[in-house]
Write a protein that holds these residues in place. Sequence first.
Motif, short mmCIF file in Angstrom:
data_model
loop_
_atom_site.label_atom_id
_atom_site.label_comp_id
_atom_site.label_asym_id
_atom_site.label_seq_id
_atom_site.Cartn_x
_atom_site.Cartn_y
_atom_site.Cartn_z
N VAL B 71 0.81 -1.21 0.00
CA VAL B 71 0.00 0.00 0.00
C VAL B 71 0.85 1.26 0.00
O VAL B 71 0.30 2.35 -0.10
N SER B 72 2.15 1.15 0.16
CA SER B 72 2.98 2.35 0.34
C SER B 72 2.58 3.48 -0.58
O SER B 72 1.47 3.75 -0.69
N GLY B 73 3.40 4.12 -1.25
CA GLY B 73 3.10 5.25 -2.13
C GLY B 73 1.65 5.63 -2.45
O GLY B 73 1.40 6.73 -2.84
N GLU B 231 -11.58 9.36 -9.02
CA GLU B 231 -11.45 8.94 -7.63
C GLU B 231 -11.75 7.45 -7.52
O GLU B 231 -11.05 6.72 -6.84
N LYS B 232 -12.82 7.04 -8.21
CA LYS B 232 -13.20 5.63 -8.15
C LYS B 232 -12.15 4.75 -8.81
O LYS B 232 -11.88 3.66 -8.33
N ASP B 233 -11.58 5.25 -9.90
CA ASP B 233 -10.50 4.50 -10.55
C ASP B 233 -9.41 4.20 -9.55
O ASP B 233 -8.92 3.08 -9.46
N LEU B 234 -9.05 5.23 -8.80
CA LEU B 234 -7.96 5.06 -7.84
C LEU B 234 -8.35 4.11 -6.74
O LEU B 234 -7.54 3.34 -6.25
N ARG B 235 -9.62 4.20 -6.35
CA ARG B 235 -10.07 3.31 -5.28
C ARG B 235 -9.97 1.86 -5.74
O ARG B 235 -9.47 1.00 -5.02
N ILE B 240 -7.30 -3.34 -5.69
CA ILE B 240 -6.68 -4.48 -6.36
C ILE B 240 -5.25 -4.65 -5.87
O ILE B 240 -4.79 -5.76 -5.62
N ARG B 241 -4.57 -3.53 -5.69
CA ARG B 241 -3.18 -3.61 -5.25
C ARG B 241 -3.10 -4.26 -3.87
O ARG B 241 -2.20 -5.06 -3.61
N SER B 242 -4.04 -3.90 -3.01
CA SER B 242 -3.97 -4.46 -1.66
C SER B 242 -4.40 -5.93 -1.64
O SER B 242 -4.21 -6.61 -0.65
N LEU B 243 -4.96 -6.38 -2.74
CA LEU B 243 -5.40 -7.79 -2.80
C LEU B 243 -4.43 -8.64 -3.62
O LEU B 243 -4.77 -9.74 -4.04
N MET B 383 -4.26 -8.93 4.34
CA MET B 383 -4.55 -7.58 3.84
C MET B 383 -3.50 -6.58 4.32
O MET B 383 -3.11 -5.68 3.59
N SER B 384 -3.07 -6.75 5.58
CA SER B 384 -2.13 -5.79 6.11
C SER B 384 -0.71 -6.09 5.62
O SER B 384 0.21 -5.33 5.88
N GLY B 385 -0.55 -7.21 4.94
CA GLY B 385 0.77 -7.54 4.43
C GLY B 385 1.62 -8.23 5.48
O GLY B 385 2.81 -8.49 5.28
N GLU B 386 1.04 -8.55 6.64
CA GLU B 386 1.78 -9.18 7.73
C GLU B 386 2.20 -10.59 7.33
O GLU B 386 3.29 -11.02 7.64
#
Lengths: 202, 485
Positions: B71-73, B231-235, B240-243, B383-386
């Motif tokens: 999720v960084s940047g 905005e929705k595009d980014l969401r 997707i990136r976080s998944l 999800m948190s990348g842990e």
Amino acid sequence: MSSSRVDLKVVLLGKEYGGKTSLVERYLHDRFNADLPYQNTIGAAYGARRVKVGEHTVTMGIWDTAGSERYEAMSRIYYRGAKAAIVCYDLTDSSSFDRAKFWVNELRQHEEKCKIYLCGTKQDLVDGDLKKHRSVDYYNTTDFADEINARVFETSSKTGNNVRELFYKVAEDFCNDPTNFQKQDDSTLHIYDEPQGKSCMC
Amino acid sequence: MSAAYNEYLVPGKRGFHIDESALMCKNGCDFYGNPVWQGYCSKCWRDHSQKAKQAQQLQHHHQVSPVQPGVSGSPHAFAKFEEKKRQQVDKRSKSMRSIFKKAQGSIKADQASHPTAHWNQQKQPSFESQQVKRDFDDFLKSLRKPAAADVFKQIHAFVEKVQQSEDMPIEDLSEMVQDFYQSMAERLQTHTAFKGFSEEQAEQLLGFIEKYLTTRLYKLLFCPLTTDDEEKDLRVQNRIRSLNWITTTQLDAEVDDRDPVIREKIDQAITDIIKMDSKRAPQDKLACTVRCSKQIFEILKASRGQPASADEFLPALIYIVLKANPPLLHSNMSYVMRFGDPSKLMKGEAGYYFTNLCCAVSFIENINAESLSLTQEEFGRYMSGEAVPPGGYGSNGSTCEGLRLMYQNLNALAELCKRQETLMENTLTLQQEMRGFKEAMLQEIDGVIARTPCTIRERVKANIDEEDSEVDNLPPPLLPTPASV
């Protein structure tokens, strides 16, 4: 089918491996692969076929859907604008009929204009001597069908029994509904007035 | 007024004294500065602000970098993007736009998230337009004159009309365009200029009309500033990136992503879906979706050893969308829904695959522990990348990638070896053939020589001055006789 114009959208609903795909496969290509009881052979989930009913010729677009409960919430996206829905259940699996009832309720709530056809599949497995395998009682289904003003077809994709009749009935009902044809005579394009801007993303 | 005095006068503002040096760019580049740009001229201000921004970014980057990788940047990028958008809406001036473009060019690739793609299209606006214009003109030429003229007239009037109503809400624009499609469809059936058109011809013409209109008006119609599409595009993109840890097993997608051959097909499907953003006309975007979907059926067939149906297709499509993270996905889909041919969207084959895509996106937006058959705790940790799920794309993705490359290279080498061998073989055959040819040729020449010996006859030298017997037979030359006058 190369024709890009489709008059009638028919959506197939039903439990996973309930025989939806085989039904389409049998209808579109008149074949059934017995080695792969619930898989089709071309690997497509969409098919179109022209049907001649009296003086009309209509093109049916048949939409197969994923039956897993996981995607239940999205099923509305599929049957939006469908003129007919074939709700399939497996005659050897009583739980599949419960699921069929679920789809029917959904349809009644969200797509009132959509005609419903109940389709029991794998009829060859409960035929004759094999009656003991039957898990869905015929009269139960017809009672339910009367309640919701639908028709019941018990089909076998293996033998082809009742498959053609089912789809022909779908096309026939469509053609007999004069409201469908007023639109047809106006133009080749159907423009729906409903706003379709964000309907799928919300 | 003396000339010297004149120099101290601000043009247009009589009596207000100001030293000219204060008006010049702080950088001393001989251009006038502007207080809005902190006393720099436009050019120097651009450089200055760009440097400042980069410095800030670098600093910021150092601060955030230890956070989870997935999720960084993104929140940062989002804030920046938000700010840009706001300014864009406020000013809408050419110069500001160009500043953004310049600034964005320097942002590192991962930071320059998808809005860039959109702005870039504004930079070179008319290549696609020109292309489609040529195609359309060619098509019109194939029609009868009155029909072509009528279509041309209608369409240009409409383009102008839309261009004038630039600030209309997108829903109204959509309605306008759809009304136009319909009126054209009706016109094709009723107007005398189109008498005798076959159904296919009419369909083709309508297709061209859609293509031409949407390509010409793409900037206006695609992802307009009046909506929250961006905005929705980014969401969606961040979602997707976080998944990105989701594996095929969690989705029950029967995709064997380790097999190099299938891997290639997956890449192809991903490319197809990403290409959607590069097309302008809804029909072309739809075609990308269809190509991607067909590729997915190929993947499923290869993975399962048997053909697939809708039950297998949807999970696989979800997987592909997750792996592809197609740019401006929401905008593209809304655009197709707003300006595509609704009859195709509702009923046809393209509509079917597009509906599946809508479904896939909707599923991705609502994904939770339950829908992946995970416990809440597991889901939270992933999800948190842990933690990374076993066998996931993330955990062995790199080794997989390396191995895949190695296998690919080995295959390529084997192929090369084979080709080399065939080349050698061919060379040898060629050599032999040439030798044979030479011998045959020589033999033939010898034969010809033997058959027709070359004898050179002595050349007879002719000497015209030589005395000849024939000369004697000639009459004596005439003698000149004086003429009597």
